[in-house]
Design a protein around this motif. Structure first.
Motif, PDB file in Angstrom:
ATOM      1  N   GLY A   1       3.838  -0.808   6.622  1.00 30.89           N
ATOM      2  CA  GLY A   1       4.830  -0.609   5.572  1.00 30.89           C
ATOM      3  C   GLY A   1       5.314  -1.875   4.893  1.00 30.89           C
ATOM      4  N   GLY A   2       4.628  -2.993   5.100  1.00 26.21           N
ATOM      5  CA  GLY A   2       5.075  -4.253   4.525  1.00 26.21           C
ATOM      6  C   GLY A   2       5.091  -4.266   3.010  1.00 26.21           C
ATOM      7  N   THR A   3       4.273  -3.428   2.380  1.00 26.02           N
ATOM      8  CA  THR A   3       4.220  -3.376   0.916  1.00 26.02           C
ATOM      9  C   THR A   3       5.570  -3.019   0.322  1.00 26.02           C
ATOM     10  OG1 THR A   3       1.902  -2.690   1.035  1.00 26.02           O
ATOM     11  CG2 THR A   3       3.018  -2.351  -1.052  1.00 26.02           C
ATOM     12  N   PHE A   4       6.322  -2.131   0.987  1.00 26.97           N
ATOM     13  CA  PHE A   4       7.645  -1.765   0.477  1.00 26.97           C
ATOM     14  C   PHE A   4       8.523  -3.007   0.339  1.00 26.97           C
ATOM     15  CE2 PHE A   4       6.255   2.163   2.595  1.00 26.97           C
ATOM     16  CZ  PHE A   4       6.478   3.093   1.582  1.00 26.97           C
TER      17      PHE A   4
ATOM     18  N   ALA B   1       7.889   9.050   2.396  1.00 32.04           N
ATOM     19  CA  ALA B   1       7.734  10.271   3.202  1.00 32.04           C
ATOM     20  C   ALA B   1       6.446  10.212   4.012  1.00 32.04           C
ATOM     21  CB  ALA B   1       7.737  11.497   2.288  1.00 32.04           C
ATOM     22  N   LEU B   2       5.383   9.732   3.381  1.00 31.91           N
ATOM     23  CA  LEU B   2       4.090   9.607   4.075  1.00 31.91           C
ATOM     24  C   LEU B   2       4.199   8.624   5.227  1.00 31.91           C
ATOM     25  CD1 LEU B   2       1.108  10.590   3.731  1.00 31.91           C
ATOM     26  CD2 LEU B   2       0.710   8.482   2.464  1.00 31.91           C
ATOM     27  N   PHE B   3       4.864   7.498   4.981  1.00 31.78           N
ATOM     28  CA  PHE B   3       5.015   6.486   6.022  1.00 31.78           C
ATOM     29  C   PHE B   3       5.871   7.014   7.166  1.00 31.78           C
ATOM     30  CE2 PHE B   3       7.231   2.825   7.880  1.00 31.78           C
ATOM     31  CZ  PHE B   3       6.142   2.082   8.299  1.00 31.78           C
TER      32      PHE B   3
ATOM     33  N   GLY C   1      -4.806   3.817  -3.759  1.00 28.03           N
ATOM     34  CA  GLY C   1      -4.678   2.453  -3.276  1.00 28.03           C
ATOM     35  C   GLY C   1      -4.814   1.429  -4.386  1.00 28.03           C
ATOM     36  N   GLY C   2      -5.724   1.658  -5.325  1.00 26.27           N
ATOM     37  CA  GLY C   2      -5.881   0.746  -6.448  1.00 26.27           C
ATOM     38  C   GLY C   2      -4.728   0.837  -7.423  1.00 26.27           C
TER      39      GLY C   2
ATOM     40  N   ALA D   1       1.287   1.389  -1.695  1.00 21.50           N
ATOM     41  CA  ALA D   1       2.260   1.573  -0.618  1.00 21.50           C
ATOM     42  C   ALA D   1       1.963   2.867   0.141  1.00 21.50           C
ATOM     43  CB  ALA D   1       3.682   1.626  -1.182  1.00 21.50           C
ATOM     44  N   GLY D   2       1.829   2.773   1.459  1.00 24.12           N
ATOM     45  CA  GLY D   2       1.508   3.943   2.265  1.00 24.12           C
ATOM     46  C   GLY D   2       0.030   4.267   2.311  1.00 24.12           C
ATOM     47  N   MET D   3      -0.802   3.409   1.686  1.00 22.43           N
ATOM     48  CA  MET D   3      -2.239   3.686   1.641  1.00 22.43           C
ATOM     49  C   MET D   3      -2.848   3.751   3.037  1.00 22.43           C
ATOM     50  SD  MET D   3      -5.286   1.373  -0.066  1.00 22.43           S
ATOM     51  CE  MET D   3      -4.974  -0.010   1.052  1.00 22.43           C
ATOM     52  N   GLY D   4      -2.433   2.844   3.924  1.00 22.19           N
ATOM     53  CA  GLY D   4      -3.009   2.821   5.262  1.00 22.19           C
ATOM     54  C   GLY D   4      -2.763   4.098   6.024  1.00 22.19           C
TER      55      GLY D   4
END
Length: 250
Positions: A25-28, A113-115, A149-150, A154-157
């Motif tokens: 979640g570091g992207t947030f 929500a996904l995270f 992702g592109g 955020a939450g892509m992983g």
């Protein structure tokens, strides 16, 4: 850029690296910090991809013993991921900042929500199975994930790990290794597009990347002392704050 902004960005990089090492979640955090120092949302999103990229590489290298057993079979998914990421990044560049700003709070809510649901989306372990790749359903799911992702990231992983668990064979560690490998492809293609489009704030990225590297190293120490749920809760709180911030800002 003020000294305060530089300190904020470095600390955000550190917290991002720590969060990624413990719970993800570091992207947030990187996206939020760049928003707070005044970067337009498209630039903040593109620059965040750059700051996260070294972490994708180190995470993949950590799984090399798993990846070397299936990387040839995963080349199709890598190609699909590259095409999807290219499409997503080009869609982002086709938007202007006001248009993207309207989408940002909804994207943040969905990603948060996904995270938050991540622990329940992890694939069930399948001991003894190799990570089979290349099914039609799996390829389509990966293509859609790569577009996302592109475009945002955020939450892509979490999203990728969930779809791989549903469409591919293999135990959790092999699927996580495959996820990390594909994340490098998606991020690399998106970064090339963003750099070509001139939407990366390099000064801010250069300040955040060392912080992220230190945070990733410290995350190993923190992971042994701070419950993962506490870190996950902090990241979810950041995601919700950013979503409501953009809703309020209009």
């Amino acid at each position: 850029m003020s000294i305060f902004d530089a300190i904020l960005l470095f600390l955000a990089g550190f917290l991002s690296g720590t969060a990624n090492a413990v719970a993800g979640g570091g992207t947030f955090i990187t996206f939020g910090a760049m928003t707070l120092v005044g970067l337009p949302p498209i630039v903040a999103n593109a620059t965040s991809s750059v700051t996260q990229f070294p972490g994708y590489i180190t995470s993949t290298l950590a799984y090399w013993d798993d990846i070397r057993h299936f990387w040839r079979g995963a080349l199709l998914l890598c190609l699909i991921s590259a095409v999807g990421a290219l499409a997503g990044a080009l869609i982002l560049l086709a938007l202007d900042n006001p248009s993207f700003r309207v989408l940002v709070p909804w994207l943040l809510l969905g990603a948060t929500a996904l995270f938050a649901a991540g622990p329940w989306l992890k694939p069930a372990p399948k001991p003894g199975h190799e990570a089979a790749v290349g099914t039609l359903t799996g390829s389509l799911a990966q293509f859609i994930t790569a577009i996302y992702g592109g475009f945002f990231g955020a939450g892509m992983g979490v999203m990728m790990l969930a779809t791989l668990g549903l469409t591919q064979a293999g135990d959790y560690h092999r699927l996580n290794a495959l996820k990390n490998m594909l994340a490098i492809v998606i991020a690399a293609v998106a970064i090339v597009v963003f750099v070509s489009g001139g939407v990366v704030a390099w000064l801010q990225a250069i300040i955040m990347i060392p912080g992220g590297a230190l945070g990733g190293y410290a995350g190993v120490w923190i992971a042994k002392r701070v419950p993962q749920n506490a870190v996950r809760g902090f990241v979810v709180a950041v995601g919700l704050f950013l979503a409501f911030y953009y809703f309020a800002k209009g």
